[in-house]
Design an enzyme around this catalytic site. Structure first.
Site, PDB file in Angstrom:
ATOM      1  N   HIS A  64       0.842  -1.206   0.000  1.00 26.25           N
ATOM      2  CA  HIS A  64       0.000   0.000   0.000  1.00 26.25           C
ATOM      3  C   HIS A  64       0.874   1.252   0.000  1.00 26.25           C
ATOM      4  CE1 HIS A  64      -2.976  -2.754   2.126  1.00 26.25           C
ATOM      5  NE2 HIS A  64      -3.697  -2.290   1.131  1.00 26.25           N
ATOM      6  N   LYS A 177      -2.004  -7.146  -7.743  1.00 29.43           N
ATOM      7  CA  LYS A 177      -2.253  -8.428  -7.076  1.00 29.43           C
ATOM      8  C   LYS A 177      -3.729  -8.804  -7.222  1.00 29.43           C
ATOM      9  CE  LYS A 177      -2.555  -9.301  -2.575  1.00 29.43           C
ATOM     10  NZ  LYS A 177      -3.686 -10.247  -2.485  1.00 29.43           N
TER      11      LYS A 177
END
Ligand code: PAF
Length: 304
Positions: A64, A177
């Site tokens: 992140h 992802k």
């Protein structure tokens, strides 16, 4: 010492708030109220500032942080939302167990100097009066994640749509992802005609190869080792692409995966655009895997 400021400190005078943010963006700010965020952002936009947006469900990790760093460097301001979205969980236990780590999340982001962390409540994201109209995701919702998590992408579309309406970013950043999610977001961005550039960012991995994920927090050290069969299998597939057809390679990969301890949900080789099973190697393919490591559901993929 935490460097971030609690936004409530600055909310005493409404007129002061936009001025403050339009002219000084030097510290990470925490905001809970949708209207407060909107008024700050509209003041910035009226000055021609660009807004990068990173929607998250918290439990932030280096993956992140990489998205936020990229958004921070490419825009005048970056907004990071932290909202564990109930509508995208089709399993109540999964929702209850989803890690909630706000203090650690804020600590991870505190070096971001042009950032706002938006932590809304459910009413702000899902008001009773809404203009949201769901749309049919077609095949995207029927394969892989869509097939195994009914309703999941409807929930993702709904929350990202509502967040996009609040933040109205210039660019929004998503990790590869969640390959299928990215395809869904692109489709919904086009469908609702948001003037937002969608930026795909590479998957970050531990040195071992394990894809970074908030769910990894729930894995024991042994499970983290067991989970490596996912990355090993993806690499096996990539290495053997030249030898086998996609169908044969899936069969070989399944046998390879079964040498590990995880319980497989799906392993597929699909076309990157259509997400239909690849018939040949004429267009670009991606191998996608979802599997349970103990009680934790993990996903990963590799472009072939
Ligand atoms: O990828 C996620 O963390 C979530 O699906 C998202 C995009 C923040 C929507 O809740």
């Amino acid at each position: 010492m935490q460097k971030y400021n609690f936004y409530s400190t600055y909310t005493k005078s409404n007129s002061f708030v936009p001025y403050y943010y339009a002219n000084r963006m030097s510290t990470l700010q925490l905001i809970h109220k949708k209207d407060e965020l909107k008024s700050i952002l509209s003041a910035l936009k009226s000055k021609g500032k660009t807004i990068g947006f990173v929607p998250t469900m918290g439990a932030l990790h280096k993956g992140h942080k990489a998205l936020v760093d990229k958004a921070s460097s490419e825009n005048d301001l970056v907004v990071v939302s932290i909202f564990v979205n109930p509508t995208q969980f089709n399993n109540k236990e999964d929702l209850a167990l989803y890690p909630r780590t706000l203090d650690a999340d804020l600590a991870l982001l505190q070096t971001i100097e042009n950032g706002i962390v938006f932590v809304p409540n459910v009413q702000d994201i899902y008001p009773e009066k809404t203009s949201f109209k769901p749309f049919d995701l077609g095949i995207l919702d029927k394969v892989m994640e869509g097939k195994h998590r009914p309703g999941h992408f409807d929930g993702v579309v709904h929350v990202v749509h509502n967040l996009f309406e609040i933040v109205e970013p210039t660019k929004a950043y998503f990790g590869q992802k969640d390959f299928q999610q990215l395809a869904v977001i692109r489709k919904m961005n086009a469908h609702y005609e948001f003037p937002i550039e969608i930026i795909a960012c590479e998957t970050l991995r531990e040195a071992s190869g394990l894809a970074m994920s908030s769910r990894n927090m729930r894995l024991s050290e042994q499970e983290k080792k067991d989970a490596l069969i996912i990355w090993d299998t993806l690499q096996f597939v990539k290495k053997n692409k030249a030898i086998y057809s996609p169908q044969d390679l899936v069969r070989k990969a399944l046998s390879y995966f079964e040498t590990g301890k995880l319980v497989l949900e799906y392993l597929e080789i699909v076309d990157v655009e259509s997400l239909q099973n690849s018939e040949d190697w004429n267009s670009q393919s991606v191998c996608c895997i979802a599997a349970y490591c103990g009680k934790v559901r993990l996903i990963d993929n590799l472009l072939l």
